[in-house]
Motif scaffolding. Structure first.
Motif, PDB file in Angstrom:
ATOM      1  N   GLY A 230       0.776  -1.232   0.000  1.00 47.99           N
ATOM      2  CA  GLY A 230       0.000   0.000   0.000  1.00 47.99           C
ATOM      3  C   GLY A 230       0.806   1.279   0.000  1.00 47.99           C
ATOM      4  O   GLY A 230       0.565   2.160  -0.795  1.00 47.99           O
TER       5      GLY A 230
ATOM      6  N   SER B  86      -4.593   0.605   2.280  1.00 46.20           N
ATOM      7  CA  SER B  86      -5.168   1.010   1.004  1.00 46.20           C
ATOM      8  C   SER B  86      -5.349   2.514   1.001  1.00 46.20           C
ATOM      9  O   SER B  86      -5.944   3.080   1.906  1.00 46.20           O
ATOM     10  CB  SER B  86      -6.521   0.341   0.771  1.00 46.20           C
TER      11      SER B  86
ATOM     12  N   ALA C 269     -11.483  -0.779  -2.743  1.00 41.02           N
ATOM     13  CA  ALA C 269     -10.206  -0.459  -2.099  1.00 41.02           C
ATOM     14  C   ALA C 269      -9.735  -1.624  -1.237  1.00 41.02           C
ATOM     15  O   ALA C 269      -8.569  -2.021  -1.290  1.00 41.02           O
ATOM     16  CB  ALA C 269     -10.354   0.810  -1.249  1.00 41.02           C
TER      17      ALA C 269
ATOM     18  N   ALA D 275      -6.514  -4.146  -2.026  1.00 35.85           N
ATOM     19  CA  ALA D 275      -5.422  -4.219  -1.051  1.00 35.85           C
ATOM     20  C   ALA D 275      -5.156  -5.662  -0.649  1.00 35.85           C
ATOM     21  O   ALA D 275      -3.999  -6.094  -0.532  1.00 35.85           O
ATOM     22  CB  ALA D 275      -5.767  -3.374   0.189  1.00 35.85           C
TER      23      ALA D 275
END
Lengths: 234, 213
Positions: free
Chosen positions: B73, B98, B181, B185
């Motif tokens: 991330g 994320s 998201a 991730a």
């Protein structure tokens, strides 16, 4: 408000109704609107604000003869910021779940204009006892508005009341939650910021309606009395 | 009152600042151990549920390496907890961030077994919209449980999206961005683990003295 003969009862009535910070003075609305999305969040912020208001009002009143006008604002801010920082530290240590739920709005109590407003307008000119009671009354008034708004939004928005009470009151409280209907049937609008504005608007309307009807009743009674007196005279 | 000398005002203010600072230092000093203990407790409870029961016989909560990789991330070092069973690597708990959420970073803890099967995913911190994106929390809905037992080694790239975008995940109503998201991730972190697991389990553990919450 500046005379020192305010009775405790009239101070309480002012804080809770006639001068209510949320419904009449419209002070501190930012945290009020933002955190009132559930009853438990409302209670958490309400207690923290009440405590800060009590301490800052009392301290400002205790030192009112030493605080001269030129430096009064920085001193008020200092007193309020210190109180809030201490509340924040204590909450992080003993109510970590609540601290996470309140987020940024806990440190932002510093900027709640209700608190500095009471310090400047009331506590700086009144005895310690009066300032303490005023802080209590105004804090309770703010707390009450938060609690009602938070409860209404939680019930309408997610069909439950007092969910996550264990964050604030310990594990025993996890059974306090009351489910009215399933979360997915809730009115999402109530949980979002517009719901807060609409809810507060409705509360203002109800309060004004009650005040208006009380006033009409009082006027009618007065009119009748006058008429009776006139008839008795003739 | 109005004829107070400025020197006196200055002294008074300084004295007040000093008093307040001392007060805060005192409260901080006696509440700090409790704060750290509370954070550690929260983290421990999360970590306990992220790997299958009896899949680790080492003290994996202290067996940590710091990884700097874009796959997790950000370029900040992220913690990876390594689990072992009978001396063999059995899985890991990966901290991944994320930045693609609706507001701010979403920090995730991803529990993954050595063979690449995800055991569970939990959100460590986020600032998604209350009532919409916050249903990635376990208290709010069971959406995040969709990652449980996901055999990532057997999945293709197209699996990792919400159904609306051609993937296999249900989306959270009103929070497609948040759902995607989290999904992305987890995808990046799990494929990073499958590529790097042997290297990872061979690394030397670091000593930590702070919690990440």
């Amino acid at each position: 408000m500046e005379n020192s003969t305010n009775s405790n009862k009239s101070l309480l009535i002012e804080g809770l109704w006639t001068q209510n910070p949320g419904l009449v003075k419209l002070l501190g609305l930012c945290p009020l609107l933002a955190v009132s999305n559930s009853a438990v969040n409302a209670i958490g912020l309400g207690i923290a604000t009440l405590f800060t208001l009590l301490v800052s009002n009392t301290l400002v009143s205790v030192f009112r003869h030493h605080i001269h006008t030129a430096i009064r604002i920085p001193l008020y801010v200092l007193i309020i910021a210190t109180t809030v920082t201490i509340v924040e530290l204590l909450m992080r240590a003993w109510f970590p779940g609540m601290f996470a739920a309140l987020g940024i709005f806990l440190p932002l109590i510093v900027t709640n204009c209700l608190i500095i407003g009471r310090a400047e307008a009331f506590a700086s000119r009144q005895s310690v006892k009066q300032a303490f009671i005023d802080g209590l009354a105004m804090g309770l008034g703010f707390f009450a508005v938060l609690l009602i708004l938070g409860s209404a939004r939680e019930i309408i928005g997610q069909g439950s009341w007092l969910s996550n009470a264990n964050l604030l009151f310990g594990d025993l409280a996890s059974t306090w939650k009351i489910e009215f209907f399933d979360r997915s049937n809730g009115v999402l609008l109530a949980l979002l910021p517009p719901g807060a504005f609409i809810g507060l608007g409705l509360m203002l309307a109800v309060k004004n309606a009650i005040d208006a009807s009380l006033k009409t009743k009082r006027d009618t009674v007065e009119l009748l009395n006058q008429r009776n007196n006139q008839q008795a005279n003739t | 009152m109005s004829t107070v000398k400025p020197q006196r005002s200055g002294l008074l203010l300084s004295a007040a600042v000093l008093t307040c600072t001392l007060l805060i230092i005192t409260v901080h000093w006696f509440s700090e151990p409790t704060i750290i203990a509370a954070q550690q407790k929260q983290l421990n409870e999360l970590l306990d549920n992220l790997l299958p029961a009896k899949s680790a016989d080492n003290n994996f909560k202290d067996n940590v390496v710091l990884i700097e990789s874009e796959a997790l991330g950000t370029l900040d070092a992220q913690r990876v907890y390594r689990a072992e069973l009978n001396g063999e690597p059995s899985g890991a708990i990966i901290t991944a961030v994320s930045t693609m959420g609706y507001s701010g970073d979403i920090t995730l803890l991803i529990g993954i077994e050595y063979n690449g099967t995800i055991h569970a995913v939990r959100v460590l911190s986020h600032s998604e919209t209350p009532g919409l994106g916050d249903v990635i929390e376990t208290q709010k809905s069971d959406w995040i449980f969709k990652f449980d037992q996901l055999p990532t080694a057997a999945l293709t790239n197209t699996y990792w999206a919400v159904k609306k975008n051609g993937g296999e995940f249900d989306r959270i109503t009103g929070a497609t961005i948040t759902s995607n998201a989290v999904i992305k991730a987890v995808e990046r972190a799990s494929s990073w683990y499958r590529l790097n697991r042997d290297n990872l389990h061979g690394k030397k553990s670091v000593k930590l003295n702070q919690t990440i919450l």
